[in-house]
Design an enzyme around this catalytic site. Structure first.
Site, PDB file in Angstrom:
ATOM      1  N   LYS A  13     -27.351 -48.201  22.700  1.00  0.00           N
ATOM      2  CA  LYS A  13     -26.296 -48.453  21.787  1.00  0.00           C
ATOM      3  C   LYS A  13     -24.789 -48.120  22.209  1.00  0.00           C
ATOM      4  O   LYS A  13     -24.012 -48.535  22.170  1.00  0.00           O
ATOM      5  CB  LYS A  13     -26.622 -47.644  20.343  1.00  0.00           C
ATOM      6  CG  LYS A  13     -28.109 -48.327  19.855  1.00  0.00           C
ATOM      7  CD  LYS A  13     -28.513 -47.788  18.561  1.00  0.00           C
ATOM      8  CE  LYS A  13     -28.529 -46.215  18.614  1.00  0.00           C
ATOM      9  NZ  LYS A  13     -29.750 -45.986  19.664  1.00  0.00           N
ATOM     10  N   ARG A  88     -29.344 -44.688   9.787  1.00  0.00           N
ATOM     11  CA  ARG A  88     -30.923 -44.568  10.456  1.00  0.00           C
ATOM     12  C   ARG A  88     -31.738 -44.287   9.343  1.00  0.00           C
ATOM     13  O   ARG A  88     -32.866 -43.924   9.584  1.00  0.00           O
ATOM     14  CB  ARG A  88     -30.549 -43.026  11.196  1.00  0.00           C
ATOM     15  CG  ARG A  88     -30.589 -43.210  12.563  1.00  0.00           C
ATOM     16  CD  ARG A  88     -30.406 -41.962  13.144  1.00  0.00           C
ATOM     17  NE  ARG A  88     -30.782 -41.607  14.657  1.00  0.00           N
ATOM     18  CZ  ARG A  88     -29.876 -41.812  15.656  1.00  0.00           C
ATOM     19  NH1 ARG A  88     -28.849 -42.106  15.447  1.00  0.00           N
ATOM     20  NH2 ARG A  88     -30.283 -41.668  16.760  1.00  0.00           N
ATOM     21  N   ARG A 122     -30.888 -40.290  31.672  1.00  0.00           N
ATOM     22  CA  ARG A 122     -29.606 -40.173  30.996  1.00  0.00           C
ATOM     23  C   ARG A 122     -29.047 -38.588  31.431  1.00  0.00           C
ATOM     24  O   ARG A 122     -29.459 -37.670  31.217  1.00  0.00           O
ATOM     25  CB  ARG A 122     -29.678 -40.517  29.581  1.00  0.00           C
ATOM     26  CG  ARG A 122     -28.327 -39.995  28.606  1.00  0.00           C
ATOM     27  CD  ARG A 122     -28.323 -40.751  27.316  1.00  0.00           C
ATOM     28  NE  ARG A 122     -29.048 -40.044  26.532  1.00  0.00           N
ATOM     29  CZ  ARG A 122     -29.343 -40.755  25.253  1.00  0.00           C
ATOM     30  NH1 ARG A 122     -28.670 -41.670  24.783  1.00  0.00           N
ATOM     31  NH2 ARG A 122     -30.218 -40.284  24.545  1.00  0.00           N
ATOM     32  N   ARG A 154     -28.953 -34.092  28.132  1.00  0.00           N
ATOM     33  CA  ARG A 154     -28.868 -33.658  26.753  1.00  0.00           C
ATOM     34  C   ARG A 154     -30.195 -32.787  26.337  1.00  0.00           C
ATOM     35  O   ARG A 154     -31.137 -33.288  26.803  1.00  0.00           O
ATOM     36  CB  ARG A 154     -28.740 -35.009  25.739  1.00  0.00           C
ATOM     37  CG  ARG A 154     -27.325 -35.402  25.551  1.00  0.00           C
ATOM     38  CD  ARG A 154     -27.286 -36.941  24.829  1.00  0.00           C
ATOM     39  NE  ARG A 154     -28.120 -36.945  23.430  1.00  0.00           N
ATOM     40  CZ  ARG A 154     -28.152 -38.061  22.874  1.00  0.00           C
ATOM     41  NH1 ARG A 154     -27.190 -38.951  23.068  1.00  0.00           N
ATOM     42  NH2 ARG A 154     -28.899 -38.043  21.852  1.00  0.00           N
ATOM     43  N   ARG A 165     -38.641 -38.473  19.045  1.00  0.00           N
ATOM     44  CA  ARG A 165     -37.611 -39.021  18.292  1.00  0.00           C
ATOM     45  C   ARG A 165     -37.844 -40.625  17.995  1.00  0.00           C
ATOM     46  O   ARG A 165     -37.498 -41.097  17.149  1.00  0.00           O
ATOM     47  CB  ARG A 165     -36.381 -39.030  19.148  1.00  0.00           C
ATOM     48  CG  ARG A 165     -35.582 -37.767  19.067  1.00  0.00           C
ATOM     49  CD  ARG A 165     -34.892 -37.326  20.240  1.00  0.00           C
ATOM     50  NE  ARG A 165     -33.845 -38.353  20.421  1.00  0.00           N
ATOM     51  CZ  ARG A 165     -32.793 -38.491  21.338  1.00  0.00           C
ATOM     52  NH1 ARG A 165     -33.203 -37.866  22.559  1.00  0.00           N
ATOM     53  NH2 ARG A 165     -31.950 -39.564  21.424  1.00  0.00           N
TER      54      ARG A 165
HETATM   55  P1  ADP Z   1     -29.487 -41.822  20.518  1.00  0.00           P
HETATM   56  O1  ADP Z   1     -28.276 -42.083  21.379  1.00  0.00           O
HETATM   57  O2  ADP Z   1     -30.390 -41.213  21.518  1.00  0.00           O
HETATM   58  O3  ADP Z   1     -29.851 -43.080  19.664  1.00  0.00           O
HETATM   59  P2  ADP Z   1     -27.549 -40.211  18.814  1.00  0.00           P
HETATM   60  O4  ADP Z   1     -26.582 -39.731  19.899  1.00  0.00           O
HETATM   61  O5  ADP Z   1     -27.153 -41.239  18.033  1.00  0.00           O
HETATM   62  O6  ADP Z   1     -28.903 -40.393  19.527  1.00  0.00           O
HETATM   63  O7  ADP Z   1     -28.106 -39.198  17.718  1.00  0.00           O
HETATM   64  C1  ADP Z   1     -28.857 -37.556  18.368  1.00  0.00           C
HETATM   65  C2  ADP Z   1     -29.380 -37.173  17.098  1.00  0.00           C
HETATM   66  O8  ADP Z   1     -28.253 -36.911  16.221  1.00  0.00           O
HETATM   67  C3  ADP Z   1     -30.382 -37.893  16.348  1.00  0.00           C
HETATM   68  O9  ADP Z   1     -31.725 -37.613  17.090  1.00  0.00           O
HETATM   69  C4  ADP Z   1     -30.517 -37.212  15.080  1.00  0.00           C
HETATM   70  O10 ADP Z   1     -30.927 -35.586  15.170  1.00  0.00           O
HETATM   71  C5  ADP Z   1     -28.779 -36.760  14.953  1.00  0.00           C
HETATM   72  N1  ADP Z   1     -28.179 -37.919  14.145  1.00  0.00           N
HETATM   73  C6  ADP Z   1     -27.134 -38.874  14.704  1.00  0.00           C
HETATM   74  N2  ADP Z   1     -26.880 -39.847  13.656  1.00  0.00           N
HETATM   75  C7  ADP Z   1     -27.678 -39.658  12.889  1.00  0.00           C
HETATM   76  C8  ADP Z   1     -27.838 -40.252  11.523  1.00  0.00           C
HETATM   77  N3  ADP Z   1     -27.267 -41.398  11.369  1.00  0.00           N
HETATM   78  N4  ADP Z   1     -28.609 -39.800  10.500  1.00  0.00           N
HETATM   79  C9  ADP Z   1     -29.346 -38.517  10.742  1.00  0.00           C
HETATM   80  N5  ADP Z   1     -29.281 -38.039  11.755  1.00  0.00           N
HETATM   81  C10 ADP Z   1     -28.357 -38.511  12.768  1.00  0.00           C
HETATM   82  P1  ADP Z   2     -28.467 -44.945  22.914  1.00  0.00           P
HETATM   83  O1  ADP Z   2     -27.007 -44.829  22.498  1.00  0.00           O
HETATM   84  O2  ADP Z   2     -28.860 -46.282  22.295  1.00  0.00           O
HETATM   85  O3  ADP Z   2     -29.362 -43.789  23.080  1.00  0.00           O
HETATM   86  P2  ADP Z   2     -27.242 -45.151  25.932  1.00  0.00           P
HETATM   87  O4  ADP Z   2     -26.114 -46.109  25.496  1.00  0.00           O
HETATM   88  O5  ADP Z   2     -26.927 -43.581  25.740  1.00  0.00           O
HETATM   89  O6  ADP Z   2     -28.407 -45.466  24.720  1.00  0.00           O
HETATM   90  O7  ADP Z   2     -28.282 -45.393  27.178  1.00  0.00           O
HETATM   91  C1  ADP Z   2     -29.362 -44.716  27.399  1.00  0.00           C
HETATM   92  C2  ADP Z   2     -29.465 -44.452  28.808  1.00  0.00           C
HETATM   93  O8  ADP Z   2     -29.703 -45.693  29.527  1.00  0.00           O
HETATM   94  C3  ADP Z   2     -28.255 -44.111  29.499  1.00  0.00           C
HETATM   95  O9  ADP Z   2     -28.483 -43.076  30.540  1.00  0.00           O
HETATM   96  C4  ADP Z   2     -27.805 -45.308  30.107  1.00  0.00           C
HETATM   97  O10 ADP Z   2     -26.676 -45.348  31.239  1.00  0.00           O
HETATM   98  C5  ADP Z   2     -28.753 -46.308  30.227  1.00  0.00           C
HETATM   99  N1  ADP Z   2     -28.816 -47.573  30.063  1.00  0.00           N
HETATM  100  C6  ADP Z   2     -28.191 -48.239  29.129  1.00  0.00           C
HETATM  101  N2  ADP Z   2     -28.048 -49.533  28.960  1.00  0.00           N
HETATM  102  C7  ADP Z   2     -28.795 -49.808  30.175  1.00  0.00           C
HETATM  103  C8  ADP Z   2     -29.312 -51.194  30.515  1.00  0.00           C
HETATM  104  N3  ADP Z   2     -29.110 -52.298  30.228  1.00  0.00           N
HETATM  105  N4  ADP Z   2     -30.295 -51.121  31.720  1.00  0.00           N
HETATM  106  C9  ADP Z   2     -30.505 -49.640  32.136  1.00  0.00           C
HETATM  107  N5  ADP Z   2     -30.280 -48.556  31.861  1.00  0.00           N
HETATM  108  C10 ADP Z   2     -29.297 -48.493  30.697  1.00  0.00           C
END
Ligand code: ADP
Ligand code: ADP
Ligand code: ZN
Length: 208
Positions: A13, A88, A122, A154, A165
């Site tokens: 994302k 979410r 990541r 992270r 998660r």
């Molecule tokens: P990811 O990139 O793995 O999807 P995020 O960076 O979006 O994770 O979020 C990291 C953490 O922050 C989540 O696991 C949750 O604890 C919190 N968080 C982020 N967005 C929300 C939301 N919309 N509602 C509740 N918790 C959130």
């Molecule tokens: P999210 O915000 O949904 O948690 P991220 O954009 O942070 O996801 O991506 C999660 C991990 O996967 C990061 O280390 C990123 O560099 C890697 N990644 C993102 N898109 C791809 C892809 N299409 N193929 C392989 N690795 C990817």
């Protein structure tokens, strides 16, 4: 354009949001990034959120909804915005639709095995927050291409937290796929290709 990016943790994302926001000049609103900024500044909200985030739980709806509602009133959201990581829960989605209309919710799908691998790889830049994917078998240290800072993992990307998660996603967030489908707002994209392949499929959907 007012967009939502849905998908499990590690679906890509954040990576795709940066590309979409740049292409269409949208404000990129990542609730995860906003919460991590609160943690870094040690605000009361950040202190409360840290233990929840580190254990893979969601932050309470009231906190998040208020944060997003304020954020989308900022001037840079006038031309449209892209929500990354919000909503979410069904309650967050219902609140959102109460204070804003939405044009489309794009859900990026990736199989669980691939997610576990991506999260292990990541690394983020503690300074500019750029996200990278590294070779986990390498003994090397990794540095940000933009600012040279050493990359870090992270706290919530530990394998046991990632598994939790994914359970939280399945129980609380996945129901949003049907929620937006029933409203005629859902578009689904396969997130398994390269970053550019996934971006091209999203652009195609948004431009039709
Ligand atoms: P990811 O990139 O793995 O999807 P995020 O960076 O979006 O994770 O979020 C990291 C953490 O922050 C989540 O696991 C949750 O604890 C919190 N968080 C982020 N967005 C929300 C939301 N919309 N509602 C509740 N918790 C959130
Ligand atoms: P999210 O915000 O949904 O948690 P991220 O954009 O942070 O996801 O991506 C999660 C991990 O996967 C990061 O280390 C990123 O560099 C890697 N990644 C993102 N898109 C791809 C892809 N299409 N193929 C392989 N690795 C990817
Ligand atoms: Zn950097």
């Amino acid at each position: 354009m007012k967009l939502i990016l849905l998908g499990p943790p590690g679906a890509g994302k954040g990576t795709q949001a940066a590309k979409i926001a740049e292409r269409y000049s949208l404000a990129h609103i990542s609730t995860g990034d906003m919460l991590r900024a609160e943690i870094a500044s040690k605000t009361p909200l950040g202190i409360k959120a840290k233990s929840l985030i580190d254990s893979g739980e969601l932050v309470p709806d009231e906190i998040i909804v208020g944060m997003v509602q304020n954020r989308i009133q900022q001037p840079d959201c006038q031309n449209g915005f892209l929500l990354d990581g919000f909503p979410r829960t069904i309650a967050q989605a219902e609140n959102l639709l109460g204070f804003s209309d939405i044009d489309c919710a794009v859900c990026i799908t990736v199989p669980d095995e691939e997610i576990i691998d991506r999260m292990a790889r990541r690394r983020v830049c503690p300074v500019c927050k750029n996200t990278y994917s590294v070779d986990v078998n390498s003994a090397e240290h990794f540095f940000c291409e933009a600012c040279g800072a050493e990359l870090v993992a992270r706290d919530d990307d530990k394998p046991e937290t990632v598994k939790h998660r994914l359970d939280v996603y399945a129980a609380q967030t996945f129901p949003l796929v049907n929620f937006f489908r029933e409203k005629g707002l859902l578009e689904e994209v396969c997130g398994s290709g390269t970053v550019d392949e996934v971006a091209q499929s999203i652009f195609k959907i948004l431009e039709k």
